[in-house]
Write a protein that holds these residues in place. Structure first.
Motif, PDB file in Angstrom:
ATOM      1  N   LEU A  56       0.822  -1.203   0.000  1.00  0.00           N
ATOM      2  CA  LEU A  56       0.000   0.000   0.000  1.00  0.00           C
ATOM      3  C   LEU A  56       0.857   1.253   0.000  1.00  0.00           C
ATOM      4  CD1 LEU A  56      -2.986  -0.607   2.458  1.00  0.00           C
ATOM      5  CD2 LEU A  56      -3.110  -0.155   0.007  1.00  0.00           C
ATOM      6  N   ALA A  57       1.874   1.251   0.850  1.00  0.00           N
ATOM      7  CA  ALA A  57       2.750   2.420   0.933  1.00  0.00           C
ATOM      8  C   ALA A  57       3.479   2.652  -0.386  1.00  0.00           C
ATOM      9  CB  ALA A  57       3.744   2.246   2.076  1.00  0.00           C
ATOM     10  N   ALA A  58       3.929   1.572  -1.017  1.00  0.00           N
ATOM     11  CA  ALA A  58       4.623   1.697  -2.301  1.00  0.00           C
ATOM     12  C   ALA A  58       3.680   2.228  -3.379  1.00  0.00           C
ATOM     13  CB  ALA A  58       5.200   0.347  -2.713  1.00  0.00           C
ATOM     14  N   LEU A  59       2.439   1.761  -3.366  1.00  0.00           N
ATOM     15  CA  LEU A  59       1.460   2.252  -4.333  1.00  0.00           C
ATOM     16  C   LEU A  59       1.199   3.738  -4.110  1.00  0.00           C
ATOM     17  CD1 LEU A  59      -0.561   1.781  -6.601  1.00  0.00           C
ATOM     18  CD2 LEU A  59      -2.203   0.967  -4.882  1.00  0.00           C
ATOM     19  N   GLY A  60       1.091   4.140  -2.865  1.00  0.00           N
ATOM     20  CA  GLY A  60       0.887   5.552  -2.560  1.00  0.00           C
ATOM     21  C   GLY A  60       2.037   6.422  -3.055  1.00  0.00           C
ATOM     22  N   ARG A  61       3.254   5.941  -2.894  1.00  0.00           N
ATOM     23  CA  ARG A  61       4.416   6.706  -3.375  1.00  0.00           C
ATOM     24  C   ARG A  61       4.402   6.812  -4.896  1.00  0.00           C
ATOM     25  NH1 ARG A  61       6.942   3.668   0.809  1.00  0.00           N
ATOM     26  NH2 ARG A  61       7.745   2.135  -0.701  1.00  0.00           N
ATOM     27  N   LEU A  62       4.011   5.725  -5.564  1.00  0.00           N
ATOM     28  CA  LEU A  62       3.963   5.732  -7.024  1.00  0.00           C
ATOM     29  C   LEU A  62       2.915   6.731  -7.519  1.00  0.00           C
ATOM     30  CD1 LEU A  62       4.866   4.392  -9.727  1.00  0.00           C
ATOM     31  CD2 LEU A  62       2.945   2.810  -9.429  1.00  0.00           C
ATOM     32  N   ILE A  63       1.754   6.735  -6.888  1.00  0.00           N
ATOM     33  CA  ILE A  63       0.691   7.668  -7.280  1.00  0.00           C
ATOM     34  C   ILE A  63       1.168   9.110  -7.125  1.00  0.00           C
ATOM     35  CG2 ILE A  63      -1.610   8.518  -6.642  1.00  0.00           C
ATOM     36  CD1 ILE A  63      -2.279   5.575  -5.864  1.00  0.00           C
ATOM     37  N   ALA A  64       1.779   9.398  -5.986  1.00  0.00           N
ATOM     38  CA  ALA A  64       2.278  10.756  -5.744  1.00  0.00           C
ATOM     39  C   ALA A  64       3.392  11.131  -6.719  1.00  0.00           C
ATOM     40  CB  ALA A  64       2.761  10.877  -4.306  1.00  0.00           C
ATOM     41  N   ALA A  65       4.238  10.172  -7.043  1.00  0.00           N
ATOM     42  CA  ALA A  65       5.353  10.443  -7.954  1.00  0.00           C
ATOM     43  C   ALA A  65       4.870  10.823  -9.346  1.00  0.00           C
ATOM     44  CB  ALA A  65       6.272   9.229  -8.034  1.00  0.00           C
ATOM     45  N   HIS A  66       3.668  10.379  -9.699  1.00  0.00           N
ATOM     46  CA  HIS A  66       3.092  10.724 -11.001  1.00  0.00           C
ATOM     47  C   HIS A  66       2.203  11.964 -10.930  1.00  0.00           C
ATOM     48  CE1 HIS A  66       4.540   6.758 -12.269  1.00  0.00           C
ATOM     49  NE2 HIS A  66       4.395   7.209 -13.495  1.00  0.00           N
ATOM     50  N   GLY A  67       2.276  12.666  -9.816  1.00  0.00           N
ATOM     51  CA  GLY A  67       1.550  13.920  -9.679  1.00  0.00           C
ATOM     52  C   GLY A  67       0.065  13.776  -9.440  1.00  0.00           C
ATOM     53  N   LEU A  68      -0.359  12.603  -8.955  1.00  0.00           N
ATOM     54  CA  LEU A  68      -1.773  12.335  -8.706  1.00  0.00           C
ATOM     55  C   LEU A  68      -2.058  12.320  -7.210  1.00  0.00           C
ATOM     56  CD1 LEU A  68      -2.178   9.314 -11.163  1.00  0.00           C
ATOM     57  CD2 LEU A  68      -2.808  11.688 -11.625  1.00  0.00           C
ATOM     58  N   TRP A  69      -3.283  12.621  -6.846  1.00  0.00           N
ATOM     59  CA  TRP A  69      -3.732  12.355  -5.477  1.00  0.00           C
ATOM     60  C   TRP A  69      -4.647  11.134  -5.520  1.00  0.00           C
ATOM     61  CZ3 TRP A  69      -9.022  12.782  -4.715  1.00  0.00           C
ATOM     62  CH2 TRP A  69      -9.743  13.600  -5.595  1.00  0.00           C
ATOM     63  N   SER A  70      -4.903  10.533  -4.363  1.00  0.00           N
ATOM     64  CA  SER A  70      -5.596   9.238  -4.374  1.00  0.00           C
ATOM     65  C   SER A  70      -6.871   9.222  -3.546  1.00  0.00           C
ATOM     66  CB  SER A  70      -4.663   8.127  -3.885  1.00  0.00           C
ATOM     67  OG  SER A  70      -4.243   8.359  -2.562  1.00  0.00           O
ATOM     68  N   VAL A  71      -7.765   8.368  -4.013  1.00  0.00           N
ATOM     69  CA  VAL A  71      -8.967   7.972  -3.280  1.00  0.00           C
ATOM     70  C   VAL A  71      -8.764   6.515  -2.893  1.00  0.00           C
ATOM     71  CG1 VAL A  71     -11.459   7.588  -3.407  1.00  0.00           C
ATOM     72  CG2 VAL A  71     -10.429   9.524  -4.636  1.00  0.00           C
ATOM     73  N   TYR A  72      -9.133   6.164  -1.668  1.00  0.00           N
ATOM     74  CA  TYR A  72      -9.081   4.763  -1.246  1.00  0.00           C
ATOM     75  C   TYR A  72     -10.510   4.283  -1.090  1.00  0.00           C
ATOM     76  CZ  TYR A  72      -7.589   0.484   1.056  1.00  0.00           C
ATOM     77  OH  TYR A  72      -7.353  -0.843   1.369  1.00  0.00           O
ATOM     78  N   ALA A  93     -10.139   0.445   7.640  1.00  0.00           N
ATOM     79  CA  ALA A  93     -10.093   1.180   6.373  1.00  0.00           C
ATOM     80  C   ALA A  93      -9.364   2.510   6.520  1.00  0.00           C
ATOM     81  CB  ALA A  93     -11.503   1.400   5.851  1.00  0.00           C
ATOM     82  N   LEU A  94      -9.551   3.183   7.646  1.00  0.00           N
ATOM     83  CA  LEU A  94      -8.848   4.446   7.859  1.00  0.00           C
ATOM     84  C   LEU A  94      -7.338   4.232   7.911  1.00  0.00           C
ATOM     85  CD1 LEU A  94     -11.073   6.292  10.496  1.00  0.00           C
ATOM     86  CD2 LEU A  94     -10.892   6.755   8.049  1.00  0.00           C
ATOM     87  N   ALA A  95      -6.923   3.142   8.543  1.00  0.00           N
ATOM     88  CA  ALA A  95      -5.495   2.841   8.617  1.00  0.00           C
ATOM     89  C   ALA A  95      -4.925   2.551   7.230  1.00  0.00           C
ATOM     90  CB  ALA A  95      -5.254   1.660   9.550  1.00  0.00           C
ATOM     91  N   GLU A  96      -5.664   1.798   6.426  1.00  0.00           N
ATOM     92  CA  GLU A  96      -5.203   1.486   5.068  1.00  0.00           C
ATOM     93  C   GLU A  96      -5.147   2.745   4.213  1.00  0.00           C
ATOM     94  OE1 GLU A  96      -6.965  -3.105   5.008  1.00  0.00           O
ATOM     95  OE2 GLU A  96      -7.992  -1.515   3.896  1.00  0.00           O
ATOM     96  N   ALA A  97      -6.159   3.600   4.352  1.00  0.00           N
ATOM     97  CA  ALA A  97      -6.186   4.847   3.588  1.00  0.00           C
ATOM     98  C   ALA A  97      -5.012   5.738   3.951  1.00  0.00           C
ATOM     99  CB  ALA A  97      -7.499   5.580   3.824  1.00  0.00           C
ATOM    100  N   GLU A  98      -4.672   5.776   5.225  1.00  0.00           N
ATOM    101  CA  GLU A  98      -3.528   6.592   5.655  1.00  0.00           C
ATOM    102  C   GLU A  98      -2.226   6.045   5.095  1.00  0.00           C
ATOM    103  OE1 GLU A  98      -1.456   8.332   9.727  1.00  0.00           O
ATOM    104  OE2 GLU A  98      -3.495   7.559   9.776  1.00  0.00           O
ATOM    105  N   THR A  99      -2.111   4.723   5.048  1.00  0.00           N
ATOM    106  CA  THR A  99      -0.887   4.110   4.520  1.00  0.00           C
ATOM    107  C   THR A  99      -0.678   4.461   3.052  1.00  0.00           C
ATOM    108  OG1 THR A  99      -1.071   2.262   6.063  1.00  0.00           O
ATOM    109  CG2 THR A  99       0.306   1.917   4.126  1.00  0.00           C
ATOM    110  N   VAL A 100      -1.764   4.482   2.288  1.00  0.00           N
ATOM    111  CA  VAL A 100      -1.633   4.796   0.860  1.00  0.00           C
ATOM    112  C   VAL A 100      -1.566   6.307   0.622  1.00  0.00           C
ATOM    113  CG1 VAL A 100      -4.040   5.006   0.061  1.00  0.00           C
ATOM    114  CG2 VAL A 100      -2.362   3.830  -1.372  1.00  0.00           C
ATOM    115  N   GLY A 101      -1.823   7.096   1.674  1.00  0.00           N
ATOM    116  CA  GLY A 101      -1.760   8.548   1.539  1.00  0.00           C
ATOM    117  C   GLY A 101      -2.982   9.149   0.877  1.00  0.00           C
TER     118      GLY A 101
END
Length: 256
Positions: A56-72, A93-101
């Motif tokens: 999850l954390a790696a996916l969140g970093r990838l999303i941010a690196a491409h200039g996107l924000w995320s919905v979980y 779910a809140l914990a998972e959402a925080e991990t992905v940013g």
């Protein structure tokens, strides 16, 4: 102009299962989207149903690196079938959402039956980094206009009307037989994110499709909802030329 979010499932449920969310983040960015919606049910999970925190954390970093924000997006419901607040599901779910940013975490409503348990819900959501939204689902339970009216009325009565907002799924209302325009007119003050899709078929054989460019009913619903909230593409793209179709629909929805 509203931000456009691409929901991972728009790239194909089987394809995301097979290749992973990460394969489609660059496509969403190149299509001109501002956000990317991660679908919990399409993430690989362990035998106990848990999702890897590292993944999850790696996916969140990838999303941010491409200039996107995320919905979980989680299939978890705020309320159990019996109508009780599902504290364990909310915390998870809140914990998972925080991990992905995530900027937004989206729940299903579930069996809400008049008791919002506002004080308990406020404690659960206190300190959450993601904005908590609840979406109308495709089943009668969790997808009726009456339930959402009662939920927001209960929160207002408790003095916590800003506790959570709504994801308004234009197409989902048709499964339980609700009129999308009437729902939009009633719930617009609470809507903070819109899932955009048309619906084809009848009865249980309904499925999501891209709204037609001349779909007056879809246009009326959008016009009744806030024009400055993010709009999510949840209908499937044409897999023959995925990138081009994604770009075309992002451009169209920005101007719709």
């Amino acid at each position: 102009m509203a931000d456009i979010v691409i929901v991972a499932s728009a790239f194909g449920v089987a394809q995301v299962h097979e290749q992973g969310h990460h394969a489609y983040v660059p496509v969403a960015a190149s299509a001109g989207a501002a956000g990317f919606e991660v679908r919990r049910e399409l993430l690989p999970a362990a035998l106990d149903g848990a999702v890897s925190t590292d993944a999850l954390a790696a996916l969140g970093r990838l999303i941010a690196a491409h200039g996107l924000w995320s919905v979980y997006s989680t299939p978890a419901t705020l309320y159990t079938d019996a109508g009780a607040l599902d504290c364990e599901a909310v915390r998870g779910a809140l914990a998972e959402a925080e991990t992905v940013g995530a900027r937004i975490v989206k729940f299903q409503l579930g069996g809400f039956a008049g008791d919002a348990s506002a004080e308990v819900l406020a404690k659960l959501l206190r300190g959450a980094r993601a904005r908590v939204l609840v979406e109308n689902g495709q089943a009668a339970v969790g997808g009726s206009l009456a339930q959402f009216r009662e939920l927001f009325a209960a929160l207002e009565a408790a003095g916590v009307a800003n506790l959570l907002g709504m994801t308004f799924d234009v197409g989902n209302w048709q499964w339980p037989g609700e009129a999308p325009l009437a729902c939009a007119q009633a719930l617009a003050p609470y809507v903070e994110y819109i899932h955009c899709k048309g619906v084809a078929g009848e009865g249980a054989r309904r499925f999501a499709v891209a709204p037609a460019g001349n779909d007056a009913r879809f246009a009326e619903v959008l016009a009744a909802l806030p024009g400055d909230v993010p709009r999510g593409i949840e209908f499937p793209f044409d897999t023959v030329d995925l990138a081009a179709d994604a770009h075309r629909h992002v451009t169209w929805l920005k101007a719709a």
